[in-house]
Scaffold this motif. Structure first.
Motif: not given
Length: 488
Positions: A25-40
């Motif tokens: 996510a830090g490399l690509s800029g894709d911080y979509n919650p589906m990929h980085v937020d376990p609760v969401a």
């Protein structure tokens, strides 16, 4: 080292971690919650954190480049993302070289094909004239657009091509040694486009096709425009252009998470004192059916305690909403799969008269025509073992009469269901309830078979027939004859 076209069929494997997700996510800029937020992510389409599709593809390309003798550039690519790769899943990539200059990649997880790709390479024989702007890793502060279908269907814009060379080299050393930086930035911009811009927060990348020619001296950007939109399925086709590259992305705008009824809605259907003698422990009471049950009981005057596994904020939100409406609720953490299960501190000074058991993993079907012991055991951890351990932990604290509600499913009445593992585990839980009622004095176990209800568990790309939870659950609670049961 081999050239494409020589040999074929090697495989490699790995397990993606949350640390891998955050780094990508830090490399690509894709911080979509589906990929980085376990609760969401647990409330979204797949019910778990999903590896970026481009992350999986680049990992397989990295393994492929380890076999190549010289730097290469992409000539064209056809990629299909067939299913989600979950964090913690073991992933296998099969690599084949059908002819010189071509590579076929197949990525599998959970014995299913997740990604297929057909790539054509070409030698790096010209000067790549478009510059890529170097930058540090993206921060979590980048905006993730939340578009309606109407907004997304006419969207267009430009994404700058940027790259952190050091982070790129650390993540994909073989690709960094061979693939032009421009193409690396273009691939990373694609996942940032889909996950953060269009369709954005509720996106799903289905497949992509693009081809390359020598880069032209134009601005280092990825331009996009929605070329077609299907309101029935939420499908969006995006046309993309970038220096030396043109292509199409096929994406979906995912349905938004289901929202349960508010306390105001619930209060209109419940008499203020009809459940006042009930003290209800609601396992999994911070979202979905458990959340609605907690609100119904509290609106009727019951004292409720809710448990959460991951979503502490969800639990506090529900308890606050109940308290704001004049009800009484507490919330605490509980993992029904943990051992030993001890509720002494969590229930100190408060003993339930009712136990509602809504703990569940993500409900999903197995592969057609098969039965998965692994999936069945996952369901049993919640519906059988977790159910028993929870009842035993409560019973260890009190011998008072206890009414237990174990919601089951009408799927048990349908022999044609595709959810064989789920149904088998629920059936085992029902039989366990019968056994517990027989061996535990003062325990009454109710096993209502509920229809499909609108929750996060039934969200899909296509509309699914499901009933509103509030009336079904209210009828279930009232059928228990709550006050009479407590007094008896």
């Amino acid at each position: 080292m081999a050239q494409p076209g020589e040999g074929g069929g090697p495989t490699c494997s790995r397990i993606f971690s949350m640390a891998d997700q955050r780094a990508f996510a830090g490399l690509s800029g894709d911080y979509n919650p589906m990929h980085v937020d376990p609760v969401a992510a647990r409330r979204l389409l797949f019910g778990k954190v999903v590896v970026h599709g481009l992350h999986g593809l680049l990992w397989a390309m990295e393994a492929c480049c380890a076999r190549l003798a010289a730097p290469i550039a992409l000539r064209s690519a056809r990629v299909r993302f067939c299913g989600p790769i979950g964090v913690g899943d073991e992933v296998v990539a099969a690599i084949a070289f059908p002819k010189v200059g071509c590579v076929e990649l197949t990525i599998l997880a959970e014995e299913e094909v997740k990604t297929t790709a057909f790539l054509e390479f070409m030698p790096v024989t010209w000067k790549w004239s478009a510059a890529v702007k170097p930058r540090e890793d993206f921060s979590t502060g980048e905006d993730c657009r939340e578009l309606t279908f109407e907004q997304a269907s006419t969207d267009r814009g430009r994404i700058p091509l940027v790259l952190n060379p050091l982070a790129w080299t650390r993540a994909f050393p073989n690709l960094a040694a061979g693939l032009p930086m421009l193409q690396a930035a273009q691939l990373l911009a694609i996942t940032r486009l889909v996950g953060m811009h269009c369709p954005g927060r509720h996106s799903l990348l289905c497949d992509l096709e693009f081809c390359f020619t020598p880069a032209s001296p134009v601005a280092p950007e990825l331009a996009y425009a929605v070329a077609s939109a299907d309101g029935r399925t939420g499908k969006l086709v995006l046309h993309i252009e970038s220096p030396g590259m043109v292509g199409m992305l096929r994406t979906f705008l995912r349905p938004r998470p289901a929202v349960q009824a508010s306390m105001a809605d619930v209060a209109r259907r419940v008499r203020p004192d009809e459940f006042k003698e009930c003290r209800a422990l609601i396992i999994g009471g911070t979202r979905g059916l458990g959340e609605t049950t907690a609100k119904l009981l509290a609106a009727g005057g019951a004292s409720v305690r809710l448990t959460y596994h991951q979503g502490r904020a969800d639990g506090e939100r529900v308890a606050h909403e109940i308290a704001k409406a004049g009800g009484e609720a507490g919330v605490f953490h509980l993992d029904v799969t943990a051992r030993p299960l001890d509720l002494r501190d969590s229930l100190a000074g408060w003993m339930p008269t009712h136990l509602f058991y809504f703990a569940t993993p993500r409900i999903r079907r197995g592969r057609p025509g098969t039965f998965s012991p692994t999936l069945f055991n996952t369901f049993c951890q919640y519906y059988v073992e977790g159910f028993y351990e929870t009842v035993a932990a409560v019973r260890a604290l009190t011998a008072r009469p206890l009414i237990i509600v174990y919601p089951s499913t009408v799927f048990l009445d349908d022999p044609k269901t595709d959810f064989g593992e789920y149904v088998a585990a629920k059936a085992a839980g029902e039989r366990l309830g019968v056994h517990l009622q027989r061996i535990l004095p003062g325990v009454s176990v109710h096993r209502p078979r509920l229809p499909r209800l609108k929750t996060d568990q039934v969200v899909g790309l296509l509309p699914v027939s499901a009933a509103e939870p509030i009336e079904v659950l209210l009828a279930m609670i009232r059928s228990l004859r709550v006050r009479e049961g407590v007094r008896g």
